[in-house]
Design an enzyme around this catalytic site. Structure first.
Site, PDB file in Angstrom:
ATOM      1  N   CYS A   1      -7.894   2.463  11.215  1.00 29.46           N
ATOM      2  CA  CYS A   1      -8.432   2.690  12.217  1.00 29.46           C
ATOM      3  C   CYS A   1      -8.338   1.643  13.516  1.00 29.46           C
ATOM      4  O   CYS A   1      -8.215   0.464  13.127  1.00 29.46           O
ATOM      5  CB  CYS A   1      -9.953   3.039  12.361  1.00 29.46           C
ATOM      6  SG  CYS A   1      -9.944   4.263  11.012  1.00 29.46           S
TER       7      CYS A   1
ATOM      8  N   ARG B   1      -0.880   0.168  13.345  1.00 28.07           N
ATOM      9  CA  ARG B   1      -1.879   0.146  12.136  1.00 28.07           C
ATOM     10  C   ARG B   1      -2.057   1.333  11.309  1.00 28.07           C
ATOM     11  O   ARG B   1      -2.533   1.204  10.095  1.00 28.07           O
ATOM     12  CB  ARG B   1      -3.246  -0.252  12.707  1.00 28.07           C
ATOM     13  CG  ARG B   1      -3.424  -1.647  13.693  1.00 28.07           C
ATOM     14  CD  ARG B   1      -4.786  -1.450  14.518  1.00 28.07           C
ATOM     15  NE  ARG B   1      -5.934  -1.326  13.388  1.00 28.07           N
ATOM     16  CZ  ARG B   1      -6.635  -2.559  13.386  1.00 28.07           C
ATOM     17  NH1 ARG B   1      -6.432  -3.725  13.564  1.00 28.07           N
ATOM     18  NH2 ARG B   1      -7.518  -2.558  12.480  1.00 28.07           N
TER      19      ARG B   1
ATOM     20  N   TRP C   1      -7.657   6.558  10.812  1.00 26.47           N
ATOM     21  CA  TRP C   1      -7.044   6.928   9.871  1.00 26.47           C
ATOM     22  C   TRP C   1      -8.164   7.426   8.506  1.00 26.47           C
ATOM     23  O   TRP C   1      -9.216   6.663   8.376  1.00 26.47           O
ATOM     24  CB  TRP C   1      -6.409   5.563   9.181  1.00 26.47           C
ATOM     25  CG  TRP C   1      -5.776   5.519   7.936  1.00 26.47           C
ATOM     26  CD1 TRP C   1      -4.152   5.702   7.936  1.00 26.47           C
ATOM     27  CD2 TRP C   1      -5.984   5.150   6.548  1.00 26.47           C
ATOM     28  NE1 TRP C   1      -3.692   5.571   6.662  1.00 26.47           N
ATOM     29  CE2 TRP C   1      -4.884   5.162   6.084  1.00 26.47           C
ATOM     30  CE3 TRP C   1      -7.409   4.840   6.234  1.00 26.47           C
ATOM     31  CZ2 TRP C   1      -4.825   5.068   4.606  1.00 26.47           C
ATOM     32  CZ3 TRP C   1      -7.377   4.915   4.607  1.00 26.47           C
ATOM     33  CH2 TRP C   1      -6.163   4.813   4.003  1.00 26.47           C
TER      34      TRP C   1
ATOM     35  N   ASN D   1     -14.881   1.841  13.016  1.00 29.87           N
ATOM     36  CA  ASN D   1     -13.934   1.527  11.911  1.00 29.87           C
ATOM     37  C   ASN D   1     -14.758   1.097  10.832  1.00 29.87           C
ATOM     38  O   ASN D   1     -15.798   0.231  11.065  1.00 29.87           O
ATOM     39  CB  ASN D   1     -12.801   0.295  12.618  1.00 29.87           C
ATOM     40  CG  ASN D   1     -11.772   0.645  13.514  1.00 29.87           C
ATOM     41  OD1 ASN D   1     -11.854   1.817  13.856  1.00 29.87           O
ATOM     42  ND2 ASN D   1     -11.181  -0.548  13.762  1.00 29.87           N
ATOM     43  N   GLY D   2     -14.388   1.396   9.622  1.00 27.97           N
ATOM     44  CA  GLY D   2     -15.050   1.135   8.383  1.00 27.97           C
ATOM     45  C   GLY D   2     -15.654   2.373   7.832  1.00 27.97           C
ATOM     46  O   GLY D   2     -15.187   3.404   8.112  1.00 27.97           O
TER      47      GLY D   2
ATOM     48  N   GLU E   1       8.377  -7.247  -4.790  1.00 24.66           N
ATOM     49  CA  GLU E   1       8.355  -7.154  -3.315  1.00 24.66           C
ATOM     50  C   GLU E   1       9.446  -6.356  -2.779  1.00 24.66           C
ATOM     51  O   GLU E   1       9.283  -5.531  -2.034  1.00 24.66           O
ATOM     52  CB  GLU E   1       8.629  -8.459  -2.366  1.00 24.66           C
ATOM     53  CG  GLU E   1       8.587  -8.402  -0.929  1.00 24.66           C
ATOM     54  CD  GLU E   1       7.390  -7.844  -0.232  1.00 24.66           C
ATOM     55  OE1 GLU E   1       6.258  -7.410  -1.056  1.00 24.66           O
ATOM     56  OE2 GLU E   1       7.272  -7.647   1.017  1.00 24.66           O
TER      57      GLU E   1
ATOM     58  N   LYS F   1       8.876  -2.669  -0.689  1.00 17.82           N
ATOM     59  CA  LYS F   1       9.743  -2.728   0.526  1.00 17.82           C
ATOM     60  C   LYS F   1      10.236  -1.387   0.504  1.00 17.82           C
ATOM     61  O   LYS F   1      10.220  -0.348   1.340  1.00 17.82           O
ATOM     62  CB  LYS F   1      10.611  -3.571   0.931  1.00 17.82           C
ATOM     63  CG  LYS F   1      10.071  -5.118   1.384  1.00 17.82           C
ATOM     64  CD  LYS F   1       9.377  -4.862   2.817  1.00 17.82           C
ATOM     65  CE  LYS F   1       8.138  -4.356   2.986  1.00 17.82           C
ATOM     66  NZ  LYS F   1       6.939  -5.665   2.488  1.00 17.82           N
TER      67      LYS F   1
ATOM     68  N   GLU G   1       7.821   1.785   0.068  1.00 15.51           N
ATOM     69  CA  GLU G   1       6.710   2.187   1.137  1.00 15.51           C
ATOM     70  C   GLU G   1       7.428   2.881   2.377  1.00 15.51           C
ATOM     71  O   GLU G   1       6.913   3.569   3.122  1.00 15.51           O
ATOM     72  CB  GLU G   1       5.856   0.903   1.589  1.00 15.51           C
ATOM     73  CG  GLU G   1       6.693  -0.228   2.142  1.00 15.51           C
ATOM     74  CD  GLU G   1       5.637  -1.345   2.510  1.00 15.51           C
ATOM     75  OE1 GLU G   1       4.310  -1.325   2.795  1.00 15.51           O
ATOM     76  OE2 GLU G   1       5.930  -2.543   2.717  1.00 15.51           O
TER      77      GLU G   1
ATOM     78  N   HIS H   1      11.328  -2.947 -23.781  1.00 11.15           N
ATOM     79  CA  HIS H   1      10.249  -2.582 -24.399  1.00 11.15           C
ATOM     80  C   HIS H   1       9.675  -1.050 -23.927  1.00 11.15           C
ATOM     81  O   HIS H   1       8.531  -1.044 -24.207  1.00 11.15           O
ATOM     82  CB  HIS H   1       9.105  -3.692 -24.190  1.00 11.15           C
ATOM     83  CG  HIS H   1       9.672  -5.111 -24.703  1.00 11.15           C
ATOM     84  ND1 HIS H   1       9.581  -5.049 -26.010  1.00 11.15           N
ATOM     85  CD2 HIS H   1      10.128  -6.232 -24.337  1.00 11.15           C
ATOM     86  CE1 HIS H   1       9.914  -6.536 -26.288  1.00 11.15           C
ATOM     87  NE2 HIS H   1      10.417  -6.986 -25.252  1.00 11.15           N
TER      88      HIS H   1
ATOM     89  N   LYS I   1      -1.686  -0.722   8.481  1.00  8.55           N
ATOM     90  CA  LYS I   1      -1.134  -2.260   8.481  1.00  8.55           C
ATOM     91  C   LYS I   1      -2.249  -2.974   7.831  1.00  8.55           C
ATOM     92  O   LYS I   1      -1.931  -3.962   7.297  1.00  8.55           O
ATOM     93  CB  LYS I   1      -1.018  -2.658  10.079  1.00  8.55           C
ATOM     94  CG  LYS I   1      -0.484  -3.816  10.190  1.00  8.55           C
ATOM     95  CD  LYS I   1       0.856  -4.206   9.567  1.00  8.55           C
ATOM     96  CE  LYS I   1       1.514  -5.490   9.898  1.00  8.55           C
ATOM     97  NZ  LYS I   1       2.477  -5.847   8.805  1.00  8.55           N
TER      98      LYS I   1
END
Ligand code: M6R
Length: 612
Positions: A2, A27, A76, A102-103, A484, A488, A491, A507, A607
């Protein structure tokens, strides 16, 4: 996640709010809204599911909504699906109070039930509406807004950055903060609140950061800040050096591509000021020159890509310092009863400096007596402020959800820290030290060379974008890099992807190898190249397609089995990952582009992740 923007000013608020919300789009969000106190003294709220463009259309760019004090929000969804009703601002039922938040209000259910018992009717499924309703409840009781704010704050539990408007206080925004970032922006005849400095850059670069439990009252002419006991607080003002252009695309199709291309400069900004006369100097560590001599255990803590940097750091630090070093996920650290004491160094890595899990790890580490060193990009962020020592990466604003330049600058900073500490401990020869410093100076040039191979990577991606399953394999630092590379890719392209230590594949996971599967083989750690080559052959034998990333001098080894090769220049092994990551970022970018994905704002992602 948010985003919040608010203005108490003299010009029309809604256009400013819409522009500010657009700056916060990166974000990640699913709905947006604004509230203003109109010229006739009523609160007007406009909000909707979807992009800011929809809100722009709905409000006719804000022109017909007259009023100079307002708040805006990008949501969000956490509590309640993305919808018009659940979008913020949320209002109390009397229409006197509007709130952006936000939160998460953790005790919202019990508060809601109690308010419902007293006759209040809720419209949304959000935890935020509880704040608005509770405000009105106490305002009815006390007839004083600040009394109502403090009474409301005493009842809610959880994390919040709040912007509150009341029709009974035109020209005023009330802000409150706990465990979610909120800052004040100071202008000429106008003042602002925002969750993120990028929303304010076109209005002001003078800001203050609210601390937990503080409440601010913002009008066009004044900003008053109070602590939890309602005593006035004097805040330091900070000048933000990021400029507006760095938060714009500058001709690139996506922020992600722009930020990938900016990496040589970003890395140079990270190391140059810390290289003096061929020596690594950290001003930030000047007060604790013997820090590393008193350390017997190192934790590297972060989430997502920042955790992946921690894995690279673990390999580098253990190898050079001979001190046990462990990379731990921020979300796990406080729950695994870590062995932490005064002889422990906890390095918290975070681009935003606001990731809740990393922040919680930081607090747990401090509680147990560790020294916390934060590697952070966003200046003045919560993690930066709470750490014992903060070392900024100076990557500049990173807007794309998928991190690129922040990751690179974190990598380079950790290699510098490793060499700096190794020298303090007498564990690096002067030749190796000198070689590292020299290679560091040459790094931006080699990064540019690697970026110059963009056409080859684009072509490779155009041949690989329709794989359903992609594996990354490598050993040691190449394994850390694969984590990474895989993140990338998944996502932003939504392709299923996993990363494995190359020796681990047999394995279990090797059962998945068959035609149609793509295996990105990372082979740049010179002493392990042959072993990784053998693992690559194990998968080609089973029909998988291979893309090999290796150093220019090793290309011929891989050319027979790999269907495509991504060559990178060789450099110091402590810096090699800074080159290797570039083709992987570009590969993910072009695969996602070929698949028509929303690259800068991938679905479901934010973000800055400020919830647990
Ligand atoms: O702001 P932070 O570095 O603390 O963020 C940590 C992760 O959320 C972040 O790296 C995330 O994994 C990115 N989407 C990766 O591209």
């Amino acid at each position: 996640m948010c985003g919040i923007i608010g203005i108490a000013g003299k010009t029309q608020a809604v256009p400013v709010l819409l522009d500010g919300l657009e700056k916060l789009e990166y974000r990640g969000y699913d709905s947006a809204g604004v509230a203003v106190i109109t010229d006739d003294g009523t609160l007007r709220v406009e909000k909707c599911k979807g992009r800011i463009a929809v809100l722009r259309e709905k409000t006719d760019e804000g022109a017909p909504i007259t009023g100079t004090t307002g708040i805006g929000h990008t949501r969000w969804a956490t509590h309640g699906e993305p919808s018009d009703i659940n979008a913020h601002p949320q209002m109390g039922q009397e229409g006197i109070v509007a709130v952006v938040h936000n939160g998460i209000i953790e005790n919202y259910r019990e508060l809601k039930q109690s308010l419902e018992r007293s006759g209040r009717v809720f419209q949304s499924e959000t935890d935020t509406e509880v704040v608005a309703q509770l405000m009105e409840y106490y305002y009815d009781m006390y007839h004083d807004l600040m009394d109502a704010v403090y009474a409301m704050l005493s009842r809610i539990r959880g994390s919040y950055a709040l912007g509150i408007l009341s029709s009974d206080a035109p020209g005023q925004i009330i802000a409150a903060k706990k465990d979610a970032p909120l800052l004040i922006g100071y202008g000429e005849g106008e003042n602002f609140i925002a969750s993120d400095v990028t929303a304010l850059l076109s209005h002001t670069r003078t800001v203050s950061y609210l601390d937990d439990d503080e409440v601010a009252v913002i009008t066009p002419e004044s900003v008053r800040i109070y602590d939890a006991g309602r005593l006035p607080v004097t805040k330091e003002k900070h000048a933000v050096e990021w400029d507006v252009s760095s938060a714009e695309k500058g001709g690139y199709a996506h922020f992600m591509l722009k930020e990938i291309m900016e990496q040589p400069d970003a890395v140079r900004r990270t190391f140059s000021p810390r290289l003096q006369d061929s020596r690594i100097e950290f001003e930030e560590l000047a007060g604790v020159p013997d820090l590393i001599k008193n350390i017997s255990r190192i934790y590297l803590v972060g989430c997502g890509s920042a955790y992946h940097v921690g894995v690279v750091g673990k390999y580098m630090m253990e190898k050079l310092l001979r001190i046990p070093a462990e990379a731990v996920l921020g979300s796990e650290f406080r729950y695994c009863d870590p062995i932490v004491g005064p002889d422990t160094l906890v390095i918290v890595i975070s681009q935003s400096g606001e990731t809740l899990d990393s922040m919680a790890a930081l607090r747990e580490a401090k509680r147990r007596g560790a020294t916390v060193l934060a590697v952070v990009n966003v200046i003045g962020s919560s993690i930066a402020r709470e750490a014992d020592i903060v070392i900024y990466t100076w990557a500049g604003p990173e807007i794309a959800v998928a991190t690129t330049k922040a990751y690179s600058t974190q990598l380079v900073l950790l290699s510098m820290l490793t060499v700096y500490f190794a020298e303090k401990l007498g564990k690096i020869s002067s030749e190796d030290y000198g070689r590292y410093v020299n290679d560091l100076s040459e790094l931006p040039g080699k990064m540019e060379t690697t970026l110059g191979n963009i056409g080859n990577i684009q072509k490779t991606a155009s041949l690989s974008f329709n794989h359903d399953s992609v594996f990354f394999i490598g050993r040691n630092l190449d394994y850390a890099l694969g984590l990474e590379g895989s993140l990338k890719l998944k996502e932003i392209s939504y392709i299923h992807s996993e990363s494995y230590a190359a020796g681990e594949l047999k394995h279990g996971t090797i059962s998945l190898m068959e035609p149609g599967v793509l295996v990105v083989t990372l082979a740049t750690c010179s002493s392990l190249i042959e072993k990784t080559w053998s693992n690559m052959v194990e998968v080609t034998t089973r029909g998988a397609d291979v893309l090999a990333l290796t150093t220019e001098d090793n290309v011929s080894r891989f050319s027979e089995e790999a269907s495509a090769i991504l060559p990178v220049p060789s450099t110091n092994e402590l810096l090699q990952m800074n080159l290797n990551i570039i083709p992987l970022q570009l590969f993910a970018y072009y695969v996602a582009l070929n698949r028509g994905c929303d690259i800068d704002k991938p679905r479901n992602l934010a973000k800055s992740v400020t919830v647990e």
